[in-house]
Design an enzyme around this catalytic site. Structure first.
Site, PDB file in Angstrom:
ATOM      1  N   SER A 665      13.197   1.567  -5.357  1.00  0.00           N
ATOM      2  CA  SER A 665      12.138   0.562  -5.296  1.00  0.00           C
ATOM      3  C   SER A 665      11.552   0.239  -6.674  1.00  0.00           C
ATOM      4  CB  SER A 665      11.019   1.032  -4.361  1.00  0.00           C
ATOM      5  OG  SER A 665      10.395   2.196  -4.864  1.00  0.00           O
ATOM      6  N   LYS A 708       1.444   1.092  -1.703  1.00  0.00           N
ATOM      7  CA  LYS A 708       1.651   0.843  -3.137  1.00  0.00           C
ATOM      8  C   LYS A 708       0.616  -0.137  -3.681  1.00  0.00           C
ATOM      9  CE  LYS A 708       6.609   1.820  -3.116  1.00  0.00           C
ATOM     10  NZ  LYS A 708       7.969   1.273  -3.238  1.00  0.00           N
TER      11      LYS A 708
END
Length: 812
Positions: A665, A708
């Site tokens: 990611s 996040k």
């Protein structure tokens, strides 16, 4: 590229769309909705009667699979016939091999009670019959007849001896013959000695003949006594048969339609008649034995036994009583060890000796579920020694055979029973995680033959208006099951929203009922702790439950954020830097998953096209992360090295990372840092980036997007929002956004920004404020663009490498 509006960051559930005011008003259910594939699999497995079509229900542990399966199979079993009662009775031919007696539902318990009553009445009935004057007279007559016959035989021999001048006399050593004188008296020694030789020889011959006759009479005495005993036994059997006839007639009439019961009663009657004196004779002895055990501190078995152990063999051991059943049984065994599955034979201690009988045979879950459904946790079965093999053996053979493990493995030498096997007709449903199912498929060759039906639980369900109301029914069912306060519609709407947050998808709802149940319980707790002790759980109670759960688990998250704000961990949220960017990662510690920013840096120097992943070099990264870094080389080569080789060497690293890193990611963030370092282009540190990248520069979706974003937002918020900060996410992750209220409010006030991007080019333009630049017909890029600066740098490196190579060759 698009800047996302506040409305797209959180999908609310409109309370007005819910068709109730509180959960007390709606029909509740504990069945997880949206499980069409699962229901079809269960329907097939239920209807398929062939061998081997048992079911494995697989799905995450957070789904309450047991409740769903029990509700499904209880509904199915309601219309199915009630199975027979299963009993064990004594095998009068071999006491170590008890027989199975199957009876219609409810009749087993009835027979058990009647036989217990029969046993209670048996000894008094026999005693009364054998104490009658008629029996005593007949018995005395038989005894007198035997004595008379025996006495007459000796009288005849005595008369015969007298005719021959001899007398039959009894001595301590037995019978003998003595000579008589003329007065008929037994001769003394002197008289015998005075007899002539011829006379003495004559007496000896006569004595010898009579002795032989006496010997024949004595030899016949045991046979005569045996015949006498047989006559007495025939008398006892006649009296016993007559005495117990009324006791049996009542039981026979009650079970006249059941041939197997009639055969059992025939065996019992025959055994009683043959052992009537043993039954009556042991009554007092067993009573004395029980008193002796009690005096010695011994404990009686909990199993009901009579004072006379001989009578216990006439009892009926009801293994499965279906008298109160409605439909086929649905059994869930929460402790599936070998004995609890297959059954067992217990022992009782008497005077230091272990003994057993068919009354001590105990049923297992397979007995109770026979004719119906048995639900088991696969992991628990596999963890119990011998349970898995025992279950498979029963399913393969179609028989339920109770065996002693100790005897099978020669661990004990105690004599055990071998009960007659029971025919098995059961549908077994195993539950477990998907990984466990796939491992069993791979490593147990018999598994696929026995569990051919795969029933897969969905982790999540579609979030539609119709499903919202069905989800509310599920919530109401869980509230009712756990006896919680009713929830108002706003509280239910908040739970539905949290259901989307749990799966990080605003178009889905979580099917993991365990987490929903915990939320409901905690909200109920905070409602109880409110000032007025509310009777209804509100929106505020649910919100507080969510916040408090995060607070209880967030110590480590808070310490990391504190380290960042105290500059122990370096993270910039303003300014610009070359070759430096804020990546985002997710950590899961205990019950909390949270995001945190990570500084990613890149350095470029002259080289041969190598990109060094420092984490990989020191074995601190996983294979997926290493794959992401290698993809970057493919992107650079495809865009910038079509005409010339890459003449650089680059290094990438997660700064201040001291633990293992995996996942791709951060590959887009690494690519941004690398492009910045190559072109000496500053990147805005007010942004943080997440998303994986492919070799064509497309940004791919990632997991944990909400955490996040919130992780970077928390740092910016604590330092002070400037209106310049934000996060870049993949466009494919827009449907996953279910952000906290404070993040949504900051975006709404234009204090924080969230950008959705599809390509690396869009991300670079946001991070640098420059155009990426399109490739022109002459193969160059417009001056001042990002691509132009990068190609210029790469050309310079190529020229330096070429010059350096020539210099090396000239020196040689």
């Amino acid at each position: 590229m698009a800047e996302l509006e506040a409305d797209s960051l959180y999908r609310k559930c409109n309370p007005a769309s819910l068709e109730f005011e509180t959960t007390d008003e709606i029909k509740n259910s504990t069945t997880v909705i949206g499980q069409d594939r699962l229901s079809a699999s269960l329907e097939f497995g239920t209807g398929m009667g062939k061998d081997g079509f048992n079911i494995f229900a697989l799905g995450p542990n957070q789904i309450n699979k047991q409740d769903h399966l029990k509700e499904f199979f209880e509904e199915k079993s309601a219309d199915q016939p009630v199975p027979s009662d299963i009993c064990y009775v004594n095998n009068f031919d071999d006491h170590y091999k008890p027989n199975v007696l199957e009876l219609p539902a409810g009749r087993g318990c009835e027979l058990h009670k009647q036989m217990d009553q029969f046993i209670d009445d048996l000894v008094p009935t026999l005693t009364s019959a054998f104490e009658t004057e008629e029996y005593q007279n007949r018995r005395q007559s038989l005894q007198e007849q035997v004595q008379q016959e025996q006495g007459q035989t000796f009288e005849d021999l005595k008369n015969k001896a007298k005719e021959k001048g001899l007398a039959l006399v009894r001595t301590p050593a037995g019978f003998s013959f003595a000579p008589l004188n003329e007065e008929g008296e037994i001769m003394g020694k002197e008289e015998i000695q005075n007899l002539s030789e011829e006379k003495r020889e004559e007496l000896e011959e006569k004595t010898q003949d009579l002795q032989e006759e006496l010997q024949k009479i004595i030899q016949k005495m045991p046979s005569n006594r045996r015949k006498a005993r047989e006559r007495l036994k025939e008398l006892d059997e006649e009296i016993a048969t007559y005495a117990i006839k009324d006791l049996f007639d009542e039981i026979r009439d009650n079970f006249s339609e059941l041939d197997n019961v009639q055969e059992f009663l025939d065996d019992v009657e025959l055994d009683i008649v043959e052992n009537v004196q043993s039954i009556m004779g042991n009554q007092n002895q067993s009573g004395q034995g029980n008193q002796l055990m009690q005096m010695m501190g011994g404990q009686q078995s909990q199993q009901r036994t009579s004072k006379n152990p001989v009578l216990d063999r006439y009892r009926v051991n009801v293994m499965v009583d279906n008298s109160e059943a409605e439909g086929a049984p649905v059994i869930y065994e929460d402790n599936p060890n070998y004995k609890n599955l297959i059954g067992r034979v217990e022992y009782q201690s008497k005077m230091g000796t272990l003994s057993t009988n068919f009354n001590l045979i105990k049923p297992g879950a397979l007995h109770r579920a026979n004719g119906g459904y048995l639900i088991l946790d696969a992991r628990q079965v596999l963890l119990e020694p011998f349970a898995w093999e025992g279950l498979k053996r029963a399913l393969k053979s179609g028989e339920l055979k109770i065996e002693s493990l100790g005897e099978s493995y020669s661990m004990v030498s105690t004599v055990s029973l071998e009960p007659e096997p029971i025919q098995l007709d059961v549908k077994v449903i195993l539950t477990g995680e998907r990984l466990l199912y796939y491992l069993l498929c791979e490593y147990d060759p018999e598994f696929n033959k026995l569990f051919k039906v795969e029933a897969d639980f969905e982790d999540e369900i579609d979030r539609t208006e119709g499903n919202n109301n069905r989800y509310a029914q599920l919530i109401a069912g869980l509230i009712d099951k756990h006896e919680l306060r009713a929830f108002d519609k706003k509280a239910v709407a908040r739970v539905i929203e949290q259901g989307s947050r749990m799966v990080s998808d605003n178009e889905k709802l979580s099917a993991q009922t365990n987490e929903i149940t915990d939320l409901l319980k905690e909200a109920d707790h905070w409602a109880d702790k409110s000032e007025n002790g509310q009777d209804i759980v509100t929106y505020e109670d649910v919100e507080k439950a969510i916040e408090q759960k995060i607070y209880r688990s967030s110590r480590l998250r808070d310490r990391i954020q504190e380290s960042i704000n105290r500059d122990s961990i370096f993270i910039d949220t303003s300014g610009e830097e070359v070759g430096q960017i804020n990546g985002l990662s997710v950590a899961k510690v205990g019950n909390l998953m949270f995001g945190r920013p990570n500084r990613i840096t890149a350095r470029v120097q002259l080289g041969k096209g190598e990109i060094i992943d420092i984490e990989r070099e020191v074995d601190m990264s996983g294979s997926i992360h290493s794959k992401g870094v290698l993809i970057l080389k493919g992107f650079l080569g495809g865009r910038y090295a079509r005409e010339r080789p890459l003449s650089l060497s680059a290094s990438l690293v997660f700064e201040q990372s001291y633990s293992h890193i995996d996942g791709d990611s951060a590959s887009s963030a690494e690519l941004y840092a690398l492009l910045s370092a190559i072109g000496s282009i500053p990147l805005k540190q007010s942004f943080s980036v997440t998303g994986s990248v492919n070799q064509h520069g497309k940004i791919q979706p990632i997991g944990g997007v909400n955490e996040k974003i919130e992780g970077f937002f928390d740092i910016c918020n604590q330092r002070g929002l400037t209106g310049e900060q934000g996060v870049l996410i993949p466009s494919a992750n827009e449907k996953n956004l279910m952000l906290r209220n404070d993040v949504v409010e900051a975006v709404q006030k234009d204090q924080f920004h969230i950008y959705s991007i599809e390509t690396v080019d869009e991300g670079m333009e946001l991070l640098t404020g420059l155009d990426m630049g399109e490739l022109q017909e002459d193969g160059s890029y417009p001056e001042g663009t990002i691509n132009y600066k990068i190609t210029q740098k790469l050309n310079q490196l190529a020229e330096k490498r070429k010059a350096f190579s020539k210099s090396e060759n000239s020196q040689e």
